[in-house]
Design an enzyme around this catalytic site. Structure first.
Site, PDB file in Angstrom:
ATOM      1  N   LYS A  39       0.999  -1.243  -0.108  1.00  0.00           N
ATOM      2  CA  LYS A  39       0.510  -0.226  -0.139  1.00  0.00           C
ATOM      3  C   LYS A  39       0.649   1.254   0.269  1.00  0.00           C
ATOM      4  CE  LYS A  39      -3.892  -2.511   2.523  1.00  0.00           C
ATOM      5  NZ  LYS A  39      -4.549  -2.316   3.420  1.00  0.00           N
ATOM      6  N   ASN A  86      -2.050   0.044   7.417  1.00  0.00           N
ATOM      7  CA  ASN A  86      -1.679  -1.514   7.635  1.00  0.00           C
ATOM      8  C   ASN A  86      -0.633  -2.241   6.735  1.00  0.00           C
ATOM      9  OD1 ASN A  86      -3.375  -1.983   5.571  1.00  0.00           O
ATOM     10  ND2 ASN A  86      -4.728  -3.081   7.967  1.00  0.00           N
ATOM     11  N   HIS A  98      -1.822  -5.707   0.731  1.00  0.00           N
ATOM     12  CA  HIS A  98      -3.003  -6.067   0.676  1.00  0.00           C
ATOM     13  C   HIS A  98      -2.834  -7.423   0.531  1.00  0.00           C
ATOM     14  CE1 HIS A  98      -7.182  -7.031  -0.582  1.00  0.00           C
ATOM     15  NE2 HIS A  98      -6.579  -7.298  -1.774  1.00  0.00           N
ATOM     16  N   GLU A 116      -8.922 -10.404  -8.137  1.00  0.00           N
ATOM     17  CA  GLU A 116      -8.200  -8.688  -7.666  1.00  0.00           C
ATOM     18  C   GLU A 116      -7.480  -8.512  -8.577  1.00  0.00           C
ATOM     19  OE1 GLU A 116      -7.090  -9.502  -3.310  1.00  0.00           O
ATOM     20  OE2 GLU A 116      -9.513  -8.695  -3.047  1.00  0.00           O
TER      21      GLU A 116
HETATM   22  P1  DAT Z   1      -8.035  -6.645   5.441  1.00  0.00           P
HETATM   23  O1  DAT Z   1      -7.057  -5.267   4.667  1.00  0.00           O
HETATM   24  O2  DAT Z   1      -6.557  -7.748   6.723  1.00  0.00           O
HETATM   25  O3  DAT Z   1      -8.281  -7.872   3.748  1.00  0.00           O
HETATM   26  P2  DAT Z   1     -10.723  -5.741   5.524  1.00  0.00           P
HETATM   27  O4  DAT Z   1     -10.662  -6.311   3.754  1.00  0.00           O
HETATM   28  O5  DAT Z   1     -11.784  -6.315   6.479  1.00  0.00           O
HETATM   29  O6  DAT Z   1      -8.713  -5.733   5.918  1.00  0.00           O
HETATM   30  O7  DAT Z   1     -10.523  -3.941   4.873  1.00  0.00           O
HETATM   31  C1  DAT Z   1      -9.361  -3.362   4.419  1.00  0.00           C
HETATM   32  C2  DAT Z   1      -8.705  -2.418   4.781  1.00  0.00           C
HETATM   33  O8  DAT Z   1      -9.460  -1.186   5.411  1.00  0.00           O
HETATM   34  C3  DAT Z   1      -8.005  -2.811   6.167  1.00  0.00           C
HETATM   35  O9  DAT Z   1      -7.260  -3.552   5.588  1.00  0.00           O
HETATM   36  C4  DAT Z   1      -7.564  -1.674   6.643  1.00  0.00           C
HETATM   37  C5  DAT Z   1      -9.018  -0.803   6.174  1.00  0.00           C
HETATM   38  N1  DAT Z   1      -9.806  -1.016   7.546  1.00  0.00           N
HETATM   39  C6  DAT Z   1     -10.234  -2.347   7.535  1.00  0.00           C
HETATM   40  N2  DAT Z   1     -11.567  -1.582   8.697  1.00  0.00           N
HETATM   41  C7  DAT Z   1     -11.065  -0.787   9.706  1.00  0.00           C
HETATM   42  C8  DAT Z   1     -11.599   0.345  10.596  1.00  0.00           C
HETATM   43  N3  DAT Z   1     -12.263  -0.573  11.861  1.00  0.00           N
HETATM   44  N4  DAT Z   1     -10.937   0.954  10.393  1.00  0.00           N
HETATM   45  C9  DAT Z   1     -10.606   1.521   9.681  1.00  0.00           C
HETATM   46  N5  DAT Z   1     -10.122   0.896   8.504  1.00  0.00           N
HETATM   47  C10 DAT Z   1     -10.209  -0.563   8.609  1.00  0.00           C
HETATM   48 MG    MG Z   2      -9.607  -7.914   2.785  1.00  0.00          MG
END
Ligand code: DAT
Ligand code: MG
Length: 148
Positions: A9, A112, A115, A126
């Site tokens: 990212k 974080n 991805h 994707e």
């Molecule tokens: P991942 O990236 O582990 O697949 P996800 O698909 O649940 O996680 O979410 C996509 C992204 O969205 C994640 O990398 C960071 C952001 N995100 C997820 N939950 C969040 C939250 N509660 N507050 C802010 N950003 C969040």
């Molecule tokens: Mg995800």
């Protein structure tokens, strides 16, 4: 062979972690079959994160992922989808174990670092969103027989 979509990212690119992240998957024994540095458009960001459209953080997420270049990759290997997710660590870096990418390099959920596709269906979707067929390379690697 199984393929997954991984992406450093904008925070990871800006923090000079691209090489370190590529190296972790290389050293593990996975094979890189596609990669490019790119700027994500708003449309692509909204498609990519479509499943989160209704979440309160969706706007911030789209702003963040389009805030600078990302390094998009396709990796291949046995079990690569799940194993890459484990190497990434939990979504919230505060809960990600040491030794994982998020556990080692990130602090907050909004930044974080990486991805990774979460299932075979997401991986196919994707990869198709980010890469043309012609951008994926099919080749043999000489370390194959030392890994499998
Ligand atoms: P991942 O990236 O582990 O697949 P996800 O698909 O649940 O996680 O979410 C996509 C992204 O969205 C994640 O990398 C960071 C952001 N995100 C997820 N939950 C969040 C939250 N509660 N507050 C802010 N950003 C969040
Ligand atoms: Mg995800």
């Amino acid at each position: 062979m199984e393929k997954t979509f991984l992406m450093v990212k904008p925070d990871g690119v800006q923090r000079n972690l691209t090489g370190e992240i590529v190296q972790r998957f290389e050293k593990k024994g996975f094979k890189l079959v596609g990669a490019k540095l790119m700027q994500i458009s708003n449309e692509l960001a909204e498609q990519h994160y479509g499943e989160h459209k209704e979440r309160p953080f969706f706007g911030e997420l789209v702003d963040f992922i389009t805030s600078g270049p990302v390094f998009a990759m396709v990796w291949e290997g046995e079990g690569v989808i799940l194993t890459a997710r484990e190497m990434m660590g939990k979504t919230n870096p505060a809960e990600a174990a040491p030794g994982t990418i998020r556990g080692d390099f990130a602090v907050t959920v909004g930044k974080n670092i990486i991805h990774g596709s979460d299932s075979a269906e997401s991986a196919e979707r994707e990869i198709g969103l980010f890469f043309n067929e012609s951008e994926l390379v099919s080749y043999d690697k000489q370390d194959r027989d030392w890994i499998y």
